[in-house]
Design a protein around this motif. Structure first.
Motif, PDB file in Angstrom:
ATOM      1  N   VAL A   5      68.918  16.805  49.539  1.00 46.58           N
ATOM      2  CA  VAL A   5      68.409  15.451  49.301  1.00 46.58           C
ATOM      3  C   VAL A   5      67.906  14.856  50.611  1.00 46.58           C
ATOM      4  CG1 VAL A   5      69.027  13.116  48.606  1.00 46.58           C
ATOM      5  CG2 VAL A   5      69.919  15.071  47.330  1.00 46.58           C
ATOM      6  N   GLN A   6      68.688  15.076  51.656  1.00 46.11           N
ATOM      7  CA  GLN A   6      68.315  14.528  52.952  1.00 46.11           C
ATOM      8  C   GLN A   6      67.030  15.175  53.470  1.00 46.11           C
ATOM      9  OE1 GLN A   6      71.417  14.839  55.882  1.00 46.11           O
ATOM     10  NE2 GLN A   6      70.084  13.973  57.457  1.00 46.11           N
ATOM     11  N   ARG A   7      66.943  16.484  53.315  1.00 43.77           N
ATOM     12  CA  ARG A   7      65.733  17.186  53.760  1.00 43.77           C
ATOM     13  C   ARG A   7      64.518  16.691  52.986  1.00 43.77           C
ATOM     14  NH1 ARG A   7      65.237  23.394  54.111  1.00 43.77           N
ATOM     15  NH2 ARG A   7      63.573  22.915  55.519  1.00 43.77           N
ATOM     16  N   PHE A   8      64.712  16.461  51.702  1.00 41.31           N
ATOM     17  CA  PHE A   8      63.597  15.976  50.891  1.00 41.31           C
ATOM     18  C   PHE A   8      63.119  14.622  51.403  1.00 41.31           C
ATOM     19  CE2 PHE A   8      61.469  13.942  47.361  1.00 41.31           C
ATOM     20  CZ  PHE A   8      60.723  14.970  46.805  1.00 41.31           C
ATOM     21  N   SER A   9      64.080  13.735  51.674  1.00 40.98           N
ATOM     22  CA  SER A   9      63.661  12.396  52.083  1.00 40.98           C
ATOM     23  C   SER A   9      63.079  12.401  53.499  1.00 40.98           C
ATOM     24  CB  SER A   9      64.814  11.402  51.956  1.00 40.98           C
ATOM     25  OG  SER A   9      65.826  11.731  52.865  1.00 40.98           O
ATOM     26  N   ASN A  17      52.057  10.119  50.102  1.00 42.82           N
ATOM     27  CA  ASN A  17      50.696   9.561  50.099  1.00 42.82           C
ATOM     28  C   ASN A  17      49.662  10.670  50.237  1.00 42.82           C
ATOM     29  OD1 ASN A  17      51.645   6.982  49.830  1.00 42.82           O
ATOM     30  ND2 ASN A  17      51.405   6.433  51.989  1.00 42.82           N
ATOM     31  N   ASP A  18      49.937  11.619  51.105  1.00 42.59           N
ATOM     32  CA  ASP A  18      49.039  12.767  51.253  1.00 42.59           C
ATOM     33  C   ASP A  18      48.921  13.524  49.943  1.00 42.59           C
ATOM     34  OD1 ASP A  18      47.920  13.398  53.963  1.00 42.59           O
ATOM     35  OD2 ASP A  18      49.972  12.902  54.517  1.00 42.59           O
ATOM     36  N   ALA A  19      50.080  13.764  49.324  1.00 44.81           N
ATOM     37  CA  ALA A  19      50.103  14.521  48.069  1.00 44.81           C
ATOM     38  C   ALA A  19      49.307  13.782  46.997  1.00 44.81           C
ATOM     39  CB  ALA A  19      51.541  14.731  47.608  1.00 44.81           C
ATOM     40  N   TYR A  20      49.533  12.465  46.941  1.00 39.98           N
ATOM     41  CA  TYR A  20      48.864  11.675  45.904  1.00 39.98           C
ATOM     42  C   TYR A  20      47.357  11.617  46.158  1.00 39.98           C
ATOM     43  CZ  TYR A  20      47.807   7.792  42.780  1.00 39.98           C
ATOM     44  OH  TYR A  20      47.261   7.009  41.796  1.00 39.98           O
ATOM     45  N   SER A  31      46.445   8.722  36.486  1.00 41.87           N
ATOM     46  CA  SER A  31      47.717   9.063  35.831  1.00 41.87           C
ATOM     47  C   SER A  31      47.955  10.568  35.863  1.00 41.87           C
ATOM     48  CB  SER A  31      47.771   8.497  34.412  1.00 41.87           C
ATOM     49  OG  SER A  31      47.011   9.284  33.545  1.00 41.87           O
ATOM     50  N   ALA A  32      46.880  11.339  35.786  1.00 43.66           N
ATOM     51  CA  ALA A  32      47.047  12.791  35.946  1.00 43.66           C
ATOM     52  C   ALA A  32      47.549  13.098  37.351  1.00 43.66           C
ATOM     53  CB  ALA A  32      45.725  13.509  35.681  1.00 43.66           C
ATOM     54  N   ALA A  33      47.033  12.359  38.331  1.00 39.38           N
ATOM     55  CA  ALA A  33      47.469  12.584  39.718  1.00 39.38           C
ATOM     56  C   ALA A  33      48.960  12.302  39.850  1.00 39.38           C
ATOM     57  CB  ALA A  33      46.664  11.702  40.669  1.00 39.38           C
ATOM     58  N   GLU A  34      49.415  11.256  39.184  1.00 35.78           N
ATOM     59  CA  GLU A  34      50.854  10.942  39.247  1.00 35.78           C
ATOM     60  C   GLU A  34      51.670  12.070  38.633  1.00 35.78           C
ATOM     61  OE1 GLU A  34      52.478   7.139  38.416  1.00 35.78           O
ATOM     62  OE2 GLU A  34      50.617   6.080  38.865  1.00 35.78           O
ATOM     63  N   ASP A  35      51.219  12.553  37.474  1.00 36.67           N
ATOM     64  CA  ASP A  35      51.926  13.671  36.831  1.00 36.67           C
ATOM     65  C   ASP A  35      51.992  14.879  37.765  1.00 36.67           C
ATOM     66  OD1 ASP A  35      52.418  12.303  34.569  1.00 36.67           O
ATOM     67  OD2 ASP A  35      50.945  13.332  33.304  1.00 36.67           O
ATOM     68  N   ILE A  36      50.864  15.146  38.395  1.00 41.43           N
ATOM     69  CA  ILE A  36      50.775  16.326  39.258  1.00 41.43           C
ATOM     70  C   ILE A  36      51.723  16.184  40.448  1.00 41.43           C
ATOM     71  CG2 ILE A  36      49.231  17.523  40.878  1.00 41.43           C
ATOM     72  CD1 ILE A  36      46.982  16.969  38.761  1.00 41.43           C
ATOM     73  N   VAL A  37      51.717  14.998  41.059  1.00 44.27           N
ATOM     74  CA  VAL A  37      52.589  14.785  42.226  1.00 44.27           C
ATOM     75  C   VAL A  37      54.060  14.840  41.807  1.00 44.27           C
ATOM     76  CG1 VAL A  37      53.292  13.130  43.997  1.00 44.27           C
ATOM     77  CG2 VAL A  37      50.871  13.503  43.528  1.00 44.27           C
TER      78      VAL A  37
ATOM     79  N   ALA B  62      55.903   2.979  41.625  1.00 45.15           N
ATOM     80  CA  ALA B  62      56.502   3.464  40.372  1.00 45.15           C
ATOM     81  C   ALA B  62      56.654   4.988  40.404  1.00 45.15           C
ATOM     82  CB  ALA B  62      55.652   3.047  39.181  1.00 45.15           C
ATOM     83  N   LEU B  63      55.661   5.637  40.986  1.00 44.42           N
ATOM     84  CA  LEU B  63      55.711   7.101  41.082  1.00 44.42           C
ATOM     85  C   LEU B  63      56.872   7.529  41.969  1.00 44.42           C
ATOM     86  CD1 LEU B  63      54.545   9.974  40.724  1.00 44.42           C
ATOM     87  CD2 LEU B  63      53.056   9.508  42.658  1.00 44.42           C
ATOM     88  N   ARG B  64      57.015   6.848  43.116  1.00 43.64           N
ATOM     89  CA  ARG B  64      58.129   7.166  44.013  1.00 43.64           C
ATOM     90  C   ARG B  64      59.460   6.976  43.287  1.00 43.64           C
ATOM     91  NH1 ARG B  64      56.894   7.455  49.500  1.00 43.64           N
ATOM     92  NH2 ARG B  64      54.707   7.048  49.934  1.00 43.64           N
ATOM     93  N   GLY B  65      59.535   5.896  42.525  1.00 45.27           N
ATOM     94  CA  GLY B  65      60.760   5.618  41.785  1.00 45.27           C
ATOM     95  C   GLY B  65      61.056   6.722  40.777  1.00 45.27           C
TER      96      GLY B  65
END
Lengths: 186, 290
Positions: A5-9, A17-20, A31-37, B62-65
């Motif tokens: 968890v710590q490594r992830f954060s 932001n880069d991923a998105y 919304s597809a971008a959100e699903d993908i991320v 919201a996505l982060r959440g």
């Protein structure tokens, strides 16, 4: 587990932001971008142990890219969306370039580019690029990856990365000048 | 250096990707060739202006959440699975489970384990005596609930009401449930395991609304019913066989899931595995990138 968890954060969260951004430009749909991320994040989390490279950004973006292609295949199969002129080949990378440059000589391209500041319009132009050029441009100019990282991420030789980037810039510039001439960006 | 060669290196130069020797060579050519110099300036202008505009996006809060919540659920499921394994390893319980298992085949029921935990405290001689009685009671209840699951499955096939949303894309099916039911059921892509997503629908199980996710394999329809825990669906046995149908239930990410089909029970085990650890869809490189 807490360690993960710590490594992830520490490693992954700062890169969301880069991923998105990458997902947005690839999928061209918020919304597809959100699903993908989201999908990419959970995969990254589950496989965090396999992140050994010093470049978590390139690693995460590779996962995002995999998720994008999986999504695209699904959507394509379902016939919900057709994927346009993404078929243009790399061989064309140089041909049109020359004329694009020379036709615009008298427009003083540099000045026009600097005057045109409408962000949304430029985003649309980036989105209009065929996928392989779009991806090279976004990875370089927005995600700030090196040629080597882009080559590894896309599985292409560095020479191809270079020519795609050149092509992307020329195409973008052509669109930019055309729209500027129409007054759309001023 | 020729113009053709130079034009290939222009981007590398402006991106700072050339080593000093090659950079000097390209720059030397640019200094003496107006056409190439112009080409260089044109591409550089694009790069500079794209960066100046900062065209990147900010990931929505919201996505982060959602990602945070998802990781938590994932961890919880993982911990749950570990706890289950620990419980299964306890010798007392194995004895009890053996007593409780006149159900066909592999019915080491997780639900039964949950209910039987108090037996460990009681010590196993007592447990042995009690278990025969307990087993009868549990079995009756359970088969009733498994019956209901099978009934829902059969109903879905008969009434031509298999799907409310028809799609082979989990990106379509999953969001469809949003707003219709107050949880988000997992809708994994299991094509690599041979399970084709067919669609989803809302169904009722014991007066409770459940999300049905429908897959197909070799012509067999498989209903996966997802519901919030705390209701009677928690009592469905891990595996059961009713009227020629196989039923398999498990807990995942805070939900009760139960799969039902006339397919081979082994396939339902595969399906459960797929749900718990979705495979990487075909066409993607496997390791090391997940």
């Amino acid at each position: 587990v807490d360690n993960r968890v710590q490594r992830f954060s520490e490693l992954i969260e700062p890169l969301l932001n880069d991923a998105y951004t990458f997902a947005r430009y690839l999928a061209r749909d918020p919304s597809a971008a959100e699903d993908i991320v989201q999908e990419a994040s959970i995969r990254a989390f589950r496989h965090l142990d396999s992140l050994r490279s010093h470049q978590p950004r390139a690693w995460l973006l590779t996962i995002v890219r995999n998720c994008f292609y999986a999504w695209r295949e699904k959507v394509g199969q379902a016939g919900l969306q057709s994927f346009e002129a993404d078929s243009s080949t790399d061989e064309e990378a140089y041909g049109v370039t020359e004329e694009a440059c020379e036709a615009q000589q008298d427009l003083d391209p540099q000045r026009i580019l600097e005057r045109t500041v409408k962000r949304e319009a430029v985003r649309e132009m980036v989105e209009a690029l065929p996928v392989q050029f779009r991806e090279a441009l976004v990875l370089r100019e927005m995600n700030d990856l090196s040629y080597r990282e882009i080559a590894e991420l896309t599985g292409m030789p560095i020479g191809t990365v270079m020519s795609r980037l050149a092509r992307a810039r020329d195409l973008l510039r052509k669109m930019w000048l055309e729209r500027a001439a129409e007054g759309a960006l001023l | 250096m020729s113009c053709a060669t130079t034009s290939r290196w222009i981007d590398a130069l402006l991106d700072g990707e050339l080593d000093p020797k090659n950079a000097a060579e390209v720059e030397g050519h640019l200094a003496g060739c107006a056409a190439c110099k112009q080409r260089y300036e044109a591409r550089r202008a694009v790069s500079v202006n794209v960066r100046r505009l900062e065209l990147g996006f900010v990931a929505p809060e919201a996505l982060r959440g959602r990602i945070g919540a998802m990781l938590e659920a994932d961890l919880e499921a993982e911990r749950g699975a570990e706890a289950e394994r620990a419980v299964a390893a306890a010798p007392t319980l194995r004895l009890v489970t053996a007593q409780v298992t006149p159900l066909p085949a592999t019915s080491a029921s997780r639900a039964a384990r949950g209910r039987s935990r108090w037996l460990m405290l009681a010590g196993w001689p007592v447990a042995l005596a009690a278990s025969a009685l307990l087993a009868t009671v549990l079995l009756q209840q359970r088969s009733q609930e498994a019956d209901e699951v099978v009934a829902a499955h059969v109903r879905s096939l008969l009434a031509d009401h298999l799907n409310d949303v028809v799609s082979t894309s989990h990106h379509t099916v999953k969001p469809w449930f949003a707003g219709k039911i107050d949880f988000s059921p997992p809708v994994p892509d299991l094509t690599t395991l041979g399970f084709e997503l067919v669609g989803g629908r809302l169904d009722y199980l014991d007066h409770q609304q459940v999300a049905a996710i429908v897959y197909r394999k070799h012509g067999h329809v498989i209903n996966v019913l997802a519901s919030l825990p705390g209701r009677d669906t928690a009592n469905i046995p891990h595996t059961a066989h009713v009227q020629g149908y196989s039923v398999r239930s498990w807990r995942q990410a805070g939900l009760n899931l139960v799969a039902v089909s006339d397919i081979d029970p082994v396939e339902l085990a595969n399906l459960q595995q797929g749900f718990e650890m979705p495979p990487v869809p075909a066409g993607e490189p496997a390791a090391p990138i997940p």
